[in-house]
Design a protein around this motif. Sequence first.
Motif, PDB file in Angstrom:
ATOM      1  N   VAL A 179      31.786  28.493  40.003  1.00  0.00           N
ATOM      2  CA  VAL A 179      32.759  29.520  40.366  1.00  0.00           C
ATOM      3  C   VAL A 179      33.054  30.311  39.098  1.00  0.00           C
ATOM      4  O   VAL A 179      33.618  29.772  38.142  1.00  0.00           O
ATOM      5  CB  VAL A 179      34.046  28.892  40.940  1.00  0.00           C
ATOM      6  CG1 VAL A 179      35.022  29.976  41.382  1.00  0.00           C
ATOM      7  CG2 VAL A 179      33.706  27.963  42.107  1.00  0.00           C
ATOM      8  N   LEU A 180      32.649  31.591  39.097  1.00  0.00           N
ATOM      9  CA  LEU A 180      32.601  32.357  37.854  1.00  0.00           C
ATOM     10  C   LEU A 180      33.300  33.704  37.980  1.00  0.00           C
ATOM     11  O   LEU A 180      33.326  34.311  39.057  1.00  0.00           O
ATOM     12  CB  LEU A 180      31.138  32.627  37.470  1.00  0.00           C
ATOM     13  CG  LEU A 180      30.176  31.435  37.459  1.00  0.00           C
ATOM     14  CD1 LEU A 180      28.744  31.925  37.366  1.00  0.00           C
ATOM     15  CD2 LEU A 180      30.520  30.504  36.301  1.00  0.00           C
ATOM     16  N   PRO A 181      33.849  34.216  36.861  1.00  0.00           N
ATOM     17  CA  PRO A 181      34.306  35.610  36.856  1.00  0.00           C
ATOM     18  C   PRO A 181      33.104  36.526  37.103  1.00  0.00           C
ATOM     19  O   PRO A 181      31.999  36.276  36.608  1.00  0.00           O
ATOM     20  CB  PRO A 181      34.859  35.795  35.437  1.00  0.00           C
ATOM     21  CG  PRO A 181      35.160  34.401  34.952  1.00  0.00           C
ATOM     22  CD  PRO A 181      34.117  33.532  35.584  1.00  0.00           C
ATOM     23  N   HIS A 202      32.166  39.287  35.958  1.00  0.00           N
ATOM     24  CA  HIS A 202      31.536  39.912  34.793  1.00  0.00           C
ATOM     25  C   HIS A 202      31.202  38.910  33.694  1.00  0.00           C
ATOM     26  O   HIS A 202      30.865  39.303  32.577  1.00  0.00           O
ATOM     27  CB  HIS A 202      32.447  41.018  34.246  1.00  0.00           C
ATOM     28  CG  HIS A 202      32.606  42.174  35.194  1.00  0.00           C
ATOM     29  ND1 HIS A 202      31.597  43.071  35.444  1.00  0.00           N
ATOM     30  CD2 HIS A 202      33.652  42.549  35.974  1.00  0.00           C
ATOM     31  CE1 HIS A 202      32.015  43.971  36.321  1.00  0.00           C
ATOM     32  NE2 HIS A 202      33.259  43.670  36.666  1.00  0.00           N
ATOM     33  N   HIS A 203      31.275  37.620  34.016  1.00  0.00           N
ATOM     34  CA  HIS A 203      30.901  36.593  33.051  1.00  0.00           C
ATOM     35  C   HIS A 203      29.394  36.608  32.846  1.00  0.00           C
ATOM     36  O   HIS A 203      28.623  36.915  33.766  1.00  0.00           O
ATOM     37  CB  HIS A 203      31.354  35.220  33.567  1.00  0.00           C
ATOM     38  CG  HIS A 203      31.350  34.136  32.536  1.00  0.00           C
ATOM     39  ND1 HIS A 203      30.197  33.511  32.126  1.00  0.00           N
ATOM     40  CD2 HIS A 203      32.369  33.570  31.838  1.00  0.00           C
ATOM     41  CE1 HIS A 203      30.500  32.590  31.215  1.00  0.00           C
ATOM     42  NE2 HIS A 203      31.822  32.617  31.021  1.00  0.00           N
ATOM     43  N   GLU A 204      28.951  36.254  31.655  1.00  0.00           N
ATOM     44  CA  GLU A 204      27.517  36.264  31.364  1.00  0.00           C
ATOM     45  C   GLU A 204      26.734  35.331  32.281  1.00  0.00           C
ATOM     46  O   GLU A 204      25.572  35.619  32.634  1.00  0.00           O
ATOM     47  CB  GLU A 204      27.283  35.867  29.897  1.00  0.00           C
ATOM     48  CG  GLU A 204      27.811  34.495  29.535  1.00  0.00           C
ATOM     49  CD  GLU A 204      27.649  34.159  28.059  1.00  0.00           C
ATOM     50  OE1 GLU A 204      27.939  33.009  27.699  1.00  0.00           O
ATOM     51  OE2 GLU A 204      27.231  35.044  27.292  1.00  0.00           O
ATOM     52  N   LEU A 205      27.331  34.235  32.716  1.00  0.00           N
ATOM     53  CA  LEU A 205      26.636  33.305  33.606  1.00  0.00           C
ATOM     54  C   LEU A 205      26.465  33.867  35.012  1.00  0.00           C
ATOM     55  O   LEU A 205      25.596  33.421  35.761  1.00  0.00           O
ATOM     56  CB  LEU A 205      27.386  31.974  33.680  1.00  0.00           C
ATOM     57  CG  LEU A 205      27.448  31.147  32.392  1.00  0.00           C
ATOM     58  CD1 LEU A 205      28.268  29.876  32.609  1.00  0.00           C
ATOM     59  CD2 LEU A 205      26.049  30.801  31.896  1.00  0.00           C
ATOM     60  N   ALA A 206      27.272  34.862  35.382  1.00  0.00           N
ATOM     61  CA  ALA A 206      27.174  35.453  36.712  1.00  0.00           C
ATOM     62  C   ALA A 206      25.877  36.227  36.892  1.00  0.00           C
ATOM     63  O   ALA A 206      25.473  36.517  38.019  1.00  0.00           O
ATOM     64  CB  ALA A 206      28.365  36.371  36.968  1.00  0.00           C
ATOM     65  N   ALA A 207      25.208  36.570  35.793  1.00  0.00           N
ATOM     66  CA  ALA A 207      23.933  37.286  35.879  1.00  0.00           C
ATOM     67  C   ALA A 207      22.779  36.357  36.254  1.00  0.00           C
ATOM     68  O   ALA A 207      21.684  36.812  36.550  1.00  0.00           O
ATOM     69  CB  ALA A 207      23.628  37.976  34.548  1.00  0.00           C
ATOM     70  N   GLN A 208      23.025  35.053  36.260  1.00  0.00           N
ATOM     71  CA  GLN A 208      21.997  34.078  36.594  1.00  0.00           C
ATOM     72  C   GLN A 208      22.082  33.715  38.076  1.00  0.00           C
ATOM     73  O   GLN A 208      23.163  33.683  38.659  1.00  0.00           O
ATOM     74  CB  GLN A 208      22.177  32.804  35.750  1.00  0.00           C
ATOM     75  CG  GLN A 208      22.144  33.053  34.258  1.00  0.00           C
ATOM     76  CD  GLN A 208      22.438  31.809  33.438  1.00  0.00           C
ATOM     77  OE1 GLN A 208      22.636  31.882  32.228  1.00  0.00           O
ATOM     78  NE2 GLN A 208      22.473  30.645  34.096  1.00  0.00           N
ATOM     79  N   TYR A 251      30.087  33.157  43.265  1.00  0.00           N
ATOM     80  CA  TYR A 251      29.634  31.777  43.341  1.00  0.00           C
ATOM     81  C   TYR A 251      28.137  31.744  43.052  1.00  0.00           C
ATOM     82  O   TYR A 251      27.389  32.604  43.517  1.00  0.00           O
ATOM     83  CB  TYR A 251      29.878  31.185  44.730  1.00  0.00           C
ATOM     84  CG  TYR A 251      31.310  31.285  45.214  1.00  0.00           C
ATOM     85  CD1 TYR A 251      32.389  31.187  44.336  1.00  0.00           C
ATOM     86  CD2 TYR A 251      31.593  31.453  46.578  1.00  0.00           C
ATOM     87  CE1 TYR A 251      33.695  31.261  44.784  1.00  0.00           C
ATOM     88  CE2 TYR A 251      32.893  31.527  47.040  1.00  0.00           C
ATOM     89  CZ  TYR A 251      33.941  31.448  46.146  1.00  0.00           C
ATOM     90  OH  TYR A 251      35.236  31.526  46.601  1.00  0.00           O
ATOM     91  N   ARG A 252      27.706  30.743  42.303  1.00  0.00           N
ATOM     92  CA  ARG A 252      26.303  30.558  42.012  1.00  0.00           C
ATOM     93  C   ARG A 252      25.920  29.102  42.225  1.00  0.00           C
ATOM     94  O   ARG A 252      26.691  28.185  41.896  1.00  0.00           O
ATOM     95  CB  ARG A 252      25.996  30.953  40.556  1.00  0.00           C
ATOM     96  CG  ARG A 252      26.241  32.427  40.252  1.00  0.00           C
ATOM     97  CD  ARG A 252      25.179  33.310  40.914  1.00  0.00           C
ATOM     98  NE  ARG A 252      25.410  34.726  40.639  1.00  0.00           N
ATOM     99  CZ  ARG A 252      26.014  35.573  41.456  1.00  0.00           C
ATOM    100  NH1 ARG A 252      26.467  35.127  42.626  1.00  0.00           N
ATOM    101  NH2 ARG A 252      26.173  36.838  41.132  1.00  0.00           N
ATOM    102  N   THR A 295      26.299  28.685  51.600  1.00  0.00           N
ATOM    103  CA  THR A 295      25.601  28.510  50.330  1.00  0.00           C
ATOM    104  C   THR A 295      26.135  29.510  49.330  1.00  0.00           C
ATOM    105  O   THR A 295      26.726  30.531  49.702  1.00  0.00           O
ATOM    106  CB  THR A 295      24.078  28.724  50.481  1.00  0.00           C
ATOM    107  OG1 THR A 295      23.855  30.040  50.986  1.00  0.00           O
ATOM    108  CG2 THR A 295      23.484  27.719  51.449  1.00  0.00           C
ATOM    109  N   ALA A 296      25.902  29.225  48.059  1.00  0.00           N
ATOM    110  CA  ALA A 296      26.281  30.173  47.023  1.00  0.00           C
ATOM    111  C   ALA A 296      25.355  31.373  47.084  1.00  0.00           C
ATOM    112  O   ALA A 296      24.187  31.252  47.451  1.00  0.00           O
ATOM    113  CB  ALA A 296      26.217  29.517  45.656  1.00  0.00           C
TER     114      ALA A 296
END
Length: 301
Positions: free
Chosen positions: A167-169, A171-177, A251-252, A292-293
């Motif tokens: 569960v990510l912001p 614009h967080h860098e991990l959200a690009a994955q 969500y990822r 699903t995410a």
Amino acid sequence: MTFTQLEIFSILARVGSFSRTAAALGITQSAVSHAIKQLETELGVSLMIREATLATPSEAGARLLIRANDILQQREALLQEANNERGLARGTLRIASFGATSSLHLLPQLIVRYQHAHPWVEVHIDEGIDNVVTQWLLERRVELGFVVLPDDRFDTLAIAADELVAVLPAHHELAAQSRVAATDFHGQPFIRTSAGSGPHIDQFLATAGSIPKTLFHFEQLSSMLGFVAQGAAVTIAARLALPEPPSGVVYRSLQPHKPRQIGLAALNFKRLSPAALAFVDVARKMRFETKTACATAPAAD
């Protein structure tokens, strides 16, 4: 010893108050006290520890409570069987739910279908975190409960597939994955929860030696999502427990994939009351949509 005394004992142990027990049963507080004293005298042990307005089972009381609840469950089953013989589908069913996953995603559909087929059965639902639900099942406070599978302590019926997700912001860098690895959480500002998925999350992180920077401990999903939306932290949660992503949150899926299966559990399906058996049958026939995410990374702004 009477069924009434056992029922008063069971309710008192559940609500922890002589006054609330009296209100629940529509009797006086002195009647509750008298029934407990009579039961204690007959059994020769102290069942309850009385502290100001709080009443909790003694060590002996906690053990005997399991027997009392079993007797009351079998009495309810007997009454339901007799009603069925007379063509009356009546009774009471107690179910335990472990939070948003079962309370919001699974139970509403089940209850509507069940009550349409069995309108004269009164369904009671109590909610607690995962380990509380299993304790209620073991103590026979409820006949049925939702659990994360596998759980060899119970007879179970798998009814829904789930997964843990990041569960990510937005614009967080991990959200690009499209998928987030356990090591990606290392050193990240993190939100922990005491909800039932906590041990599964801890295991996922520990296996990879990932140690997030835990800054927040929240019980409520709304609090977690609010902090994530503001970019204050990241977290991991069960997908079925989550609403559709609010503004500012994505969500990822996790890497490796972290599935979990939700089931309906009982101590013994063969000893269930007719009302509980009918609920299991409704659950067996239903099909739940698996959330699903989102696996697609957002385009760069």
